[in-house]
Enzyme design. Structure first.
Site, PDB file in Angstrom:
ATOM      1  N   HIS A 118       6.347-100.096 -20.850  1.00  0.00           N
ATOM      2  CA  HIS A 118       5.256-101.066 -20.707  1.00  0.00           C
ATOM      3  C   HIS A 118       4.276-100.949 -21.870  1.00  0.00           C
ATOM      4  CE1 HIS A 118       5.487-102.274 -16.181  1.00  0.00           C
ATOM      5  NE2 HIS A 118       6.637-102.412 -16.815  1.00  0.00           N
ATOM      6  N   TYR A 155      -4.256-103.782 -12.088  1.00  0.00           N
ATOM      7  CA  TYR A 155      -5.341-103.043 -11.432  1.00  0.00           C
ATOM      8  C   TYR A 155      -6.405-104.065 -11.067  1.00  0.00           C
ATOM      9  CZ  TYR A 155      -3.386 -98.576 -13.094  1.00  0.00           C
ATOM     10  OH  TYR A 155      -2.575 -97.490 -13.316  1.00  0.00           O
ATOM     11  N   PRO A 207      -5.605 -90.899  -8.017  1.00  0.00           N
ATOM     12  CA  PRO A 207      -4.457 -91.433  -8.746  1.00  0.00           C
ATOM     13  C   PRO A 207      -4.721 -92.664  -9.637  1.00  0.00           C
ATOM     14  CG  PRO A 207      -4.294 -91.990  -6.427  1.00  0.00           C
ATOM     15  CD  PRO A 207      -5.473 -91.090  -6.558  1.00  0.00           C
ATOM     16  N   LYS A 219      -2.750 -90.036 -13.848  1.00  0.00           N
ATOM     17  CA  LYS A 219      -2.812 -88.829 -14.683  1.00  0.00           C
ATOM     18  C   LYS A 219      -2.171 -87.578 -14.075  1.00  0.00           C
ATOM     19  CE  LYS A 219      -4.512 -90.522 -18.136  1.00  0.00           C
ATOM     20  NZ  LYS A 219      -3.311 -90.951 -18.778  1.00  0.00           N
ATOM     21  N   TYR A 267      -5.425 -93.915 -21.124  1.00  0.00           N
ATOM     22  CA  TYR A 267      -4.344 -94.288 -20.208  1.00  0.00           C
ATOM     23  C   TYR A 267      -2.980 -93.872 -20.761  1.00  0.00           C
ATOM     24  CZ  TYR A 267      -1.874 -96.957 -16.633  1.00  0.00           C
ATOM     25  OH  TYR A 267      -1.079 -97.308 -15.579  1.00  0.00           O
TER      26      TYR A 267
HETATM   27  P1  FAD Z   1       3.680 -80.707  -6.846  1.00  0.00           P
HETATM   28  O1  FAD Z   1       4.402 -81.936  -7.164  1.00  0.00           O
HETATM   29  O2  FAD Z   1       2.772 -80.702  -5.665  1.00  0.00           O
HETATM   30  O3  FAD Z   1       4.755 -79.571  -6.685  1.00  0.00           O
HETATM   31  C1  FAD Z   1       4.468 -78.323  -6.106  1.00  0.00           C
HETATM   32  C2  FAD Z   1       5.725 -77.757  -5.509  1.00  0.00           C
HETATM   33  O4  FAD Z   1       5.460 -76.458  -5.030  1.00  0.00           O
HETATM   34  C3  FAD Z   1       6.210 -78.573  -4.322  1.00  0.00           C
HETATM   35  O5  FAD Z   1       7.558 -78.897  -4.495  1.00  0.00           O
HETATM   36  C4  FAD Z   1       5.959 -77.666  -3.128  1.00  0.00           C
HETATM   37  O6  FAD Z   1       6.900 -77.889  -2.105  1.00  0.00           O
HETATM   38  C5  FAD Z   1       6.077 -76.294  -3.762  1.00  0.00           C
HETATM   39  N1  FAD Z   1       5.335 -75.251  -3.058  1.00  0.00           N
HETATM   40  C6  FAD Z   1       4.110 -75.319  -2.508  1.00  0.00           C
HETATM   41  N2  FAD Z   1       3.776 -74.167  -1.937  1.00  0.00           N
HETATM   42  C7  FAD Z   1       4.821 -73.330  -2.143  1.00  0.00           C
HETATM   43  C8  FAD Z   1       5.078 -71.974  -1.777  1.00  0.00           C
HETATM   44  N3  FAD Z   1       4.198 -71.264  -1.069  1.00  0.00           N
HETATM   45  N4  FAD Z   1       6.255 -71.424  -2.134  1.00  0.00           N
HETATM   46  C9  FAD Z   1       7.169 -72.140  -2.852  1.00  0.00           C
HETATM   47  N5  FAD Z   1       6.974 -73.434  -3.209  1.00  0.00           N
HETATM   48  C10 FAD Z   1       5.812 -74.005  -2.861  1.00  0.00           C
HETATM   49  N6  FAD Z   1      -0.200 -89.084  -9.250  1.00  0.00           N
HETATM   50  C11 FAD Z   1      -0.212 -90.244  -9.897  1.00  0.00           C
HETATM   51  O7  FAD Z   1      -0.433 -90.238 -11.103  1.00  0.00           O
HETATM   52  N7  FAD Z   1       0.042 -91.434  -9.216  1.00  0.00           N
HETATM   53  C12 FAD Z   1       0.318 -91.450  -7.885  1.00  0.00           C
HETATM   54  O8  FAD Z   1       0.544 -92.511  -7.300  1.00  0.00           O
HETATM   55  C13 FAD Z   1       0.317 -90.257  -7.193  1.00  0.00           C
HETATM   56  N8  FAD Z   1       0.562 -90.241  -5.862  1.00  0.00           N
HETATM   57  C14 FAD Z   1       0.507 -89.042  -5.214  1.00  0.00           C
HETATM   58  C15 FAD Z   1       0.716 -88.992  -3.839  1.00  0.00           C
HETATM   59  C16 FAD Z   1       0.637 -87.771  -3.149  1.00  0.00           C
HETATM   60  C17 FAD Z   1       0.853 -87.754  -1.646  1.00  0.00           C
HETATM   61  C18 FAD Z   1       0.339 -86.585  -3.857  1.00  0.00           C
HETATM   62  C19 FAD Z   1       0.228 -85.273  -3.129  1.00  0.00           C
HETATM   63  C20 FAD Z   1       0.153 -86.647  -5.224  1.00  0.00           C
HETATM   64  C21 FAD Z   1       0.223 -87.854  -5.910  1.00  0.00           C
HETATM   65  N9  FAD Z   1       0.029 -87.926  -7.286  1.00  0.00           N
HETATM   66  C22 FAD Z   1       0.049 -89.087  -7.930  1.00  0.00           C
HETATM   67  C23 FAD Z   1      -0.176 -86.742  -8.080  1.00  0.00           C
HETATM   68  C24 FAD Z   1       1.125 -86.237  -8.695  1.00  0.00           C
HETATM   69  O9  FAD Z   1       2.201 -86.540  -7.862  1.00  0.00           O
HETATM   70  C25 FAD Z   1       0.940 -84.754  -8.885  1.00  0.00           C
HETATM   71  O10 FAD Z   1      -0.099 -84.568  -9.819  1.00  0.00           O
HETATM   72  C26 FAD Z   1       2.204 -84.032  -9.348  1.00  0.00           C
HETATM   73  O11 FAD Z   1       3.153 -84.004  -8.311  1.00  0.00           O
HETATM   74  C27 FAD Z   1       1.870 -82.610  -9.791  1.00  0.00           C
HETATM   75  O12 FAD Z   1       3.037 -81.874  -9.960  1.00  0.00           O
HETATM   76  P2  FAD Z   1       3.073 -80.322  -9.637  1.00  0.00           P
HETATM   77  O13 FAD Z   1       4.446 -79.892  -9.973  1.00  0.00           O
HETATM   78  O14 FAD Z   1       1.910 -79.654 -10.271  1.00  0.00           O
HETATM   79  O15 FAD Z   1       2.783 -80.215  -8.073  1.00  0.00           O
HETATM   80  C1  DHB Z   2       1.502 -95.763  -9.910  1.00  0.00           C
HETATM   81  C2  DHB Z   2       0.590 -94.891  -9.400  1.00  0.00           C
HETATM   82  C3  DHB Z   2      -0.664 -94.819  -9.975  1.00  0.00           C
HETATM   83  O1  DHB Z   2      -1.574 -93.966  -9.488  1.00  0.00           O
HETATM   84  C4  DHB Z   2      -1.013 -95.614 -11.037  1.00  0.00           C
HETATM   85  O2  DHB Z   2      -2.253 -95.541 -11.552  1.00  0.00           O
HETATM   86  C5  DHB Z   2      -0.087 -96.480 -11.544  1.00  0.00           C
HETATM   87  C6  DHB Z   2       1.180 -96.546 -10.976  1.00  0.00           C
HETATM   88  C7  DHB Z   2       2.842 -95.840  -9.286  1.00  0.00           C
HETATM   89  O3  DHB Z   2       3.082 -95.123  -8.311  1.00  0.00           O
HETATM   90  O4  DHB Z   2       3.670 -96.625  -9.752  1.00  0.00           O
END
Ligand code: FAD
Ligand code: DHB
Length: 391
Positions: free
Chosen positions: A72, A201, A293, A297, A385
């Site tokens: 995009h 948005y 979200p 980021k 962004y």
């Molecule tokens: P996570 O993806 O949370 O991964 C952490 C991992 O550690 C998980 O697999 C978990 O199961 C594991 N874990 C936890 N505790 C333990 C333990 N004690 N022992 C072993 N394993 C463990 N960001 C956006 O930009 N746009 C979005 O739309 C968006 N939607 C989101 C929706 C939700 C519900 C959530 C929670 C987050 C969202 N985010 C979004 C944020 C984005 O998904 C996260 O920033 C990203 O997943 C971060 O990655 P991570 O690997 O740091 O953490």
């Molecule tokens: C999506 C999520 C976001 O938080 C965003 O700013 C843009 C796109 C998505 O899930 O596609």
């Protein structure tokens, strides 16, 4: 068990770190509490910054992304019943973003790890990390009903906001900063082609809405809803009617409707824990910081943390110097706070606070108008962004 880098958590941060370390010949063990199917299905982010895309490609995890991801060149802002496009490449010297779901990134990294990487244990729940200030930190976990330990040179907590690794940093050392928001998102997936070429948005008197996508045939949409909302309060027709009202502009545009296949409510929070390193324990991704979200980021910050960290481990291996590891927290936090501010800015500019006055709304509209009419303001949004350089 024994390894060089013990990685707690097999989300995007943990899996990408393991891959990058593997590329540098550094062994690691990934411990993930959930099963593989759960981790691969968890619906989350969808937008990859330029730097995240390059890193995935460079470590051999970009093949399917380049085939199936959607490049995009901009986003659309809607407010005051009008539409304004922000063009990324012309404002940022050529940067773009990729629409490729977090679930797909995770599937690709898991497949690579199982094919050519080291150990990745599912259903391995970490209970504690001890010995952070010694030479050999230990990860205590339960796998297949048995208590086990993993002794490491370093432990990296990639276990998300609710993980346990942050607990290894003593109370007197860890500082946390939090902000909660008075609204949540209702996110849906729908089997219908997106009604737009680029993300929309939308600021509206009824609250925020976002039109995103997963593929040419699957749309991803979000609606601002009050905190505490249950998905059941929103039957499908109500969701589509509300989206229609929030995206409405003067002129020709129609939102296509289709079967909704998933519905979930996501709360919003800003959070930073400092420092991101204590002794031989390091934190990366959501374990150290979360953002609301709206600026897309969260996943990208998780990726940039582990890119910086993998480089520091490679430097240690090649030169024997722990200098980059010592600088890890400061190096990352500067970029983390920038993303915190951008996410806060996008969130508070586009959402309607329940206590908001007419004055506040006029300020939001003035700010959006500035972005739509000033190259300087649009450039600032586009640079943030598409992602600031990874240090
Ligand atoms: P996570 O993806 O949370 O991964 C952490 C991992 O550690 C998980 O697999 C978990 O199961 C594991 N874990 C936890 N505790 C333990 C333990 N004690 N022992 C072993 N394993 C463990 N960001 C956006 O930009 N746009 C979005 O739309 C968006 N939607 C989101 C929706 C939700 C519900 C959530 C929670 C987050 C969202 N985010 C979004 C944020 C984005 O998904 C996260 O920033 C990203 O997943 C971060 O990655 P991570 O690997 O740091 O953490
Ligand atoms: C999506 C999520 C976001 O938080 C965003 O700013 C843009 C796109 C998505 O899930 O596609």
């Amino acid at each position: 068990m024994r390894t060089t880098v013990g990685i707690v958590g097999g989300g995007p941060a943990g899996l990408l770190l393991a891959r990058l370390l593997h590329e540098s010949g550094i062994d690691s063990v990934v411990l993930e509490s959930r099963d593989r199917a759960y981790v691969e299905r968890r619906q989350r982010a969808g937008i990859l910054e330029d730097g995240t895309v390059r890193a995935l490609r460079a470590c051999g995890a970009g093949e399917r992304m380049d085939r199936e991801g959607l490049v995009h060149d901009g986003i659309e802002l809607r407010f005051g019943r009008r539409s304004h496009r922000i063009d990324f490449p012309s404002l940022t010297g050529g940067r773009r973003v990729m629409v490729y779901a977090q679930t797909e990134v995770v599937k690709d990294l898991i497949a690579l790890r199982l094919r050519e990487g080291g150990p990745l244990l599912f259903e391995a729940e970490v209970r504690a990390v001890t010995g952070a200030d010694g030479d050999r930190p230990v990860v205590h976990f339960v796998h297949e009903g048995r208590r086990q330990t993993l002794t490491c040179d370093y432990v990296v907590g990639c276990d998300g906001f609710h993980g346990v690794t942050r607990g290894a940093v003593p109370d007197g050392v860890l500082r946390t900063y939090t902000r909660d928001y008075p609204y949540s998102w209702l996110g849906i997936l729908a089997d219908v082609p997106p009604s737009c070429d680029e993300l929309i948005y939308a600021h509206s008197p009824r609250g925020f809405a976002l039109h995103s996508m997963r593929s040419p045939s699957v749309s991803r949409l979000y609606l601002q809803v009050p905190n505490g909302t249950e998905p059941d309060e929103w039957p499908d027709e109500r969701i589509w009617d509300e989206l229609d009202a929030r995206f409405a502009i003067d002129g020709d545009w129609k939102l296509a409707r289709g079967p909704i296949t998933s519905k979930a409510v996501l709360p919003m929070r800003s959070f930073v824990a400092e420092p991101m390193r204590y002794g031989r324990v390091l934190l990366a991704g959501d374990a150290a910081h979360i953002v609301p979200p709206t600026g897309a980021k969260g996943l990208n910050l998780a990726a940039s943390d582990v890119i910086v960290l993998a480089r520091a481990f490679a430097h240690l291996r090649e030169t024997g110097s722990a200098e980059l590891l010592a600088a890890y927290s400061d190096t990352c936090l500067r970029r983390v706070w920038r993303a915190e501010h951008f996410s806060y800015f996008m969130t508070t500019t586009l959402h309607t606070d329940p206590g908001q006055s007419e004055f506040d709304t006029r300020l939001q509209l003035s700010q959006l108008d500035r972005i739509a009419t000033s190259t300087a303001a649009a450039t600032d949004l586009a640079e943030n962004y598409t992602g600031l350089p990874i240090p």
